[in-house]
Design a protein around this motif. Sequence first.
Motif, PDB file in Angstrom:
ATOM      1  N   CYS A   1       0.772  -1.385  -0.118  1.00 24.11           N
ATOM      2  CA  CYS A   1       0.159  -0.073   0.082  1.00 24.11           C
ATOM      3  C   CYS A   1       0.743   1.173  -0.033  1.00 24.11           C
ATOM      4  CB  CYS A   1      -0.863   0.036   1.286  1.00 24.11           C
ATOM      5  SG  CYS A   1      -2.013   1.373   1.334  1.00 24.11           S
ATOM      6  N   ARG A   2       0.200   2.209  -0.883  1.00 22.83           N
ATOM      7  CA  ARG A   2       0.998   3.502  -0.832  1.00 22.83           C
ATOM      8  C   ARG A   2      -0.145   4.715  -0.965  1.00 22.83           C
ATOM      9  NH1 ARG A   2       6.102   3.770  -0.178  1.00 22.83           N
ATOM     10  NH2 ARG A   2       6.667   5.293  -1.354  1.00 22.83           N
ATOM     11  N   GLU A   3      -1.351   4.407  -0.255  1.00 20.99           N
ATOM     12  CA  GLU A   3      -2.452   5.197  -0.205  1.00 20.99           C
ATOM     13  C   GLU A   3      -2.223   6.417   0.457  1.00 20.99           C
ATOM     14  OE1 GLU A   3      -5.116   4.949  -2.297  1.00 20.99           O
ATOM     15  OE2 GLU A   3      -3.949   3.248  -3.381  1.00 20.99           O
ATOM     16  N   CYS A   4      -1.518   6.659   1.439  1.00 24.56           N
ATOM     17  CA  CYS A   4      -1.312   7.766   2.335  1.00 24.56           C
ATOM     18  C   CYS A   4       0.140   7.883   2.589  1.00 24.56           C
ATOM     19  CB  CYS A   4      -2.020   7.573   3.612  1.00 24.56           C
ATOM     20  SG  CYS A   4      -1.377   6.819   4.773  1.00 24.56           S
ATOM     21  N   SER A   5       0.368   9.369   3.271  1.00 21.68           N
ATOM     22  CA  SER A   5       2.156   9.593   3.336  1.00 21.68           C
ATOM     23  C   SER A   5       2.446   8.442   4.707  1.00 21.68           C
ATOM     24  CB  SER A   5       1.963  10.941   3.958  1.00 21.68           C
ATOM     25  OG  SER A   5       1.333  10.952   5.269  1.00 21.68           O
ATOM     26  N   LEU A   6       1.944   7.632   5.414  1.00 17.83           N
ATOM     27  CA  LEU A   6       2.493   6.854   6.425  1.00 17.83           C
ATOM     28  C   LEU A   6       3.605   5.790   5.656  1.00 17.83           C
ATOM     29  CD1 LEU A   6      -0.439   6.223   9.047  1.00 17.83           C
ATOM     30  CD2 LEU A   6       1.262   7.864   8.827  1.00 17.83           C
ATOM     31  N   CYS A   7       3.138   5.723   4.321  1.00 16.71           N
ATOM     32  CA  CYS A   7       4.027   4.455   4.009  1.00 16.71           C
ATOM     33  C   CYS A   7       5.472   5.035   3.830  1.00 16.71           C
ATOM     34  CB  CYS A   7       3.539   4.283   2.623  1.00 16.71           C
ATOM     35  SG  CYS A   7       3.710   5.541   1.400  1.00 16.71           S
ATOM     36  N   GLU A   8       5.628   6.191   3.588  1.00 16.03           N
ATOM     37  CA  GLU A   8       6.909   7.043   3.587  1.00 16.03           C
ATOM     38  C   GLU A   8       7.832   6.618   4.675  1.00 16.03           C
ATOM     39  OE1 GLU A   8       6.326  10.909   2.214  1.00 16.03           O
ATOM     40  OE2 GLU A   8       4.548  10.279   0.604  1.00 16.03           O
ATOM     41  N   THR A   9       7.024   6.723   6.026  1.00 14.46           N
ATOM     42  CA  THR A   9       8.190   6.635   7.183  1.00 14.46           C
ATOM     43  C   THR A   9       7.895   5.092   7.958  1.00 14.46           C
ATOM     44  OG1 THR A   9       6.249   7.609   8.309  1.00 14.46           O
ATOM     45  CG2 THR A   9       7.916   8.972   7.636  1.00 14.46           C
ATOM     46  N   ARG A  10       7.179   4.227   7.551  1.00 15.66           N
ATOM     47  CA  ARG A  10       6.977   3.041   8.048  1.00 15.66           C
ATOM     48  C   ARG A  10       8.262   1.957   7.732  1.00 15.66           C
ATOM     49  NH1 ARG A  10       3.001   1.272   3.436  1.00 15.66           N
ATOM     50  NH2 ARG A  10       4.288   0.427   1.910  1.00 15.66           N
ATOM     51  N   LYS A  11       8.517   1.306   8.818  1.00 13.97           N
ATOM     52  CA  LYS A  11       9.398   0.331   8.484  1.00 13.97           C
ATOM     53  C   LYS A  11       8.623  -1.128   8.088  1.00 13.97           C
ATOM     54  CE  LYS A  11      12.870   1.610  11.540  1.00 13.97           C
ATOM     55  NZ  LYS A  11      13.357   1.635  13.196  1.00 13.97           N
ATOM     56  N   ASN A  12       7.742  -1.468   8.901  1.00  7.70           N
ATOM     57  CA  ASN A  12       6.724  -2.551   8.292  1.00  7.70           C
ATOM     58  C   ASN A  12       5.270  -2.147   8.410  1.00  7.70           C
ATOM     59  OD1 ASN A  12       8.590  -5.020   8.093  1.00  7.70           O
ATOM     60  ND2 ASN A  12       9.230  -4.254  10.144  1.00  7.70           N
ATOM     61  N   VAL A  13       4.603  -2.659   7.364  1.00  9.23           N
ATOM     62  CA  VAL A  13       3.203  -2.681   7.538  1.00  9.23           C
ATOM     63  C   VAL A  13       2.545  -3.658   8.560  1.00  9.23           C
ATOM     64  CG1 VAL A  13       1.018  -3.305   6.373  1.00  9.23           C
ATOM     65  CG2 VAL A  13       2.818  -2.050   4.835  1.00  9.23           C
ATOM     66  N   VAL A  14       2.131  -3.234   9.414  1.00  9.18           N
ATOM     67  CA  VAL A  14       1.351  -4.319  10.582  1.00  9.18           C
ATOM     68  C   VAL A  14       0.090  -4.591  10.112  1.00  9.18           C
ATOM     69  CG1 VAL A  14       0.979  -4.206  12.713  1.00  9.18           C
ATOM     70  CG2 VAL A  14       2.809  -3.016  12.117  1.00  9.18           C
ATOM     71  N   PHE A  15       0.113  -5.717   9.521  1.00  6.61           N
ATOM     72  CA  PHE A  15      -1.315  -6.293   8.951  1.00  6.61           C
ATOM     73  C   PHE A  15      -2.168  -6.765   9.970  1.00  6.61           C
ATOM     74  CE2 PHE A  15      -3.923  -9.702   6.492  1.00  6.61           C
ATOM     75  CZ  PHE A  15      -4.568  -8.832   6.018  1.00  6.61           C
ATOM     76  N   GLY A  16      -1.926  -7.574  10.835  1.00  4.84           N
ATOM     77  CA  GLY A  16      -2.721  -8.265  11.917  1.00  4.84           C
ATOM     78  C   GLY A  16      -2.048  -9.591  12.282  1.00  4.84           C
TER      79      GLY A  16
ATOM     80  N   GLN B   1      -6.711   7.301   8.204  1.00  2.80           N
ATOM     81  CA  GLN B   1      -7.918   6.191   8.529  1.00  2.80           C
ATOM     82  C   GLN B   1      -8.620   6.044   7.433  1.00  2.80           C
ATOM     83  OE1 GLN B   1      -9.932   6.986  12.345  1.00  2.80           O
ATOM     84  NE2 GLN B   1      -8.785   8.273  12.919  1.00  2.80           N
ATOM     85  N   ASP B   2      -9.140   6.989   6.559  1.00  2.42           N
ATOM     86  CA  ASP B   2      -9.907   6.700   5.428  1.00  2.42           C
ATOM     87  C   ASP B   2      -9.138   5.718   4.330  1.00  2.42           C
ATOM     88  OD1 ASP B   2     -11.874   8.232   6.575  1.00  2.42           O
ATOM     89  OD2 ASP B   2     -11.642  10.039   5.303  1.00  2.42           O
ATOM     90  N   ALA B   3      -7.918   6.086   4.128  1.00  6.22           N
ATOM     91  CA  ALA B   3      -7.064   5.398   3.166  1.00  6.22           C
ATOM     92  C   ALA B   3      -7.038   4.023   3.568  1.00  6.22           C
ATOM     93  CB  ALA B   3      -5.708   5.866   3.312  1.00  6.22           C
ATOM     94  N   CYS B   4      -6.935   3.659   4.933  1.00  9.90           N
ATOM     95  CA  CYS B   4      -6.627   2.461   5.510  1.00  9.90           C
ATOM     96  C   CYS B   4      -7.877   1.430   5.797  1.00  9.90           C
ATOM     97  CB  CYS B   4      -5.638   2.512   6.731  1.00  9.90           C
ATOM     98  SG  CYS B   4      -4.505   1.149   6.590  1.00  9.90           S
ATOM     99  N   ILE B   5      -8.899   1.953   6.172  1.00  6.71           N
ATOM    100  CA  ILE B   5     -10.178   1.383   6.722  1.00  6.71           C
ATOM    101  C   ILE B   5     -10.611   0.316   5.679  1.00  6.71           C
ATOM    102  CG2 ILE B   5     -11.964   3.061   5.538  1.00  6.71           C
ATOM    103  CD1 ILE B   5     -11.709   1.658   9.179  1.00  6.71           C
ATOM    104  N   GLY B   6     -10.327   0.133   4.302  1.00 13.62           N
ATOM    105  CA  GLY B   6     -11.184  -0.737   3.442  1.00 13.62           C
ATOM    106  C   GLY B   6     -10.391  -2.181   3.693  1.00 13.62           C
ATOM    107  N   TYR B   7      -8.841  -1.856   4.370  1.00 13.06           N
ATOM    108  CA  TYR B   7      -8.080  -3.255   4.667  1.00 13.06           C
ATOM    109  C   TYR B   7      -8.875  -3.736   5.598  1.00 13.06           C
ATOM    110  CZ  TYR B   7      -4.461  -1.612   1.322  1.00 13.06           C
ATOM    111  OH  TYR B   7      -4.041  -1.040   0.219  1.00 13.06           O
ATOM    112  N   LEU B   8      -9.265  -3.103   6.625  1.00 18.51           N
ATOM    113  CA  LEU B   8      -9.770  -3.666   7.926  1.00 18.51           C
ATOM    114  C   LEU B   8     -11.227  -4.096   7.547  1.00 18.51           C
ATOM    115  CD1 LEU B   8      -9.755  -3.916  10.963  1.00 18.51           C
ATOM    116  CD2 LEU B   8     -10.791  -1.863  11.134  1.00 18.51           C
TER     117      LEU B   8
END
Length: 191
Positions: free
Chosen positions: A15-30, A99-106
């Motif tokens: 995912c690259r839908e919001c700016s959090l992707c620029e500073t993350r080390k890992n996506v925390v899926f669940g 939250q809006d960019a990510c809520i679809g995954y949840l």
Amino acid sequence: MADTWEALEKECLACRECSLCETRKNVVFGVGSREAEVLFIGEGPGANEDEQGEPFVGRAGKLLDDMLAIIGLERKDVYIANIVKCRPPENRDPLGVEQDACIGYLRRQVALLRPKIIVCLGRIAAMRIIREDFKISREHGQWFEKAGVQMMAVFHPAALLRDPRRRPEAFDDFKALQAKINELCEHTRAE
């Protein structure tokens, strides 16, 4: 749209839908059982979670594990996810746009899991999942029903670390959760 856990996780990790992707080390899926009847939802990953790629692994995660143990459960018995899958800088609250960019995954995780019970960990998750004007200090431990799913919010474990005086209330909330699990769930037993 991904219709399997594997496809959804792969999509989420890229995912690259919001700016959090620029500073993350890992996506925390669940983490947890993908057949769980109980879903815990937090707001977003912190530093430890970003480092390890798993939700609730720091001090708050240890407290969550302890709270689950009190009612006879472990992580493998439930599923744990967050509203946002990437760490907000300095552990700030996730912005609405994030939250809006990510809520679809949840939402898709919920659709795949089909839980009987959803437990919101803290105010941010409760305001997004249960009701926009949710007041955690007044409404924690109360049951709500949405689309046939029983939902409740409890104090976020990090909040309990900051204010241990809330722990007796949190204990009562988890005992209410235990009773609801034993009432509704076929495969999960909270003892």
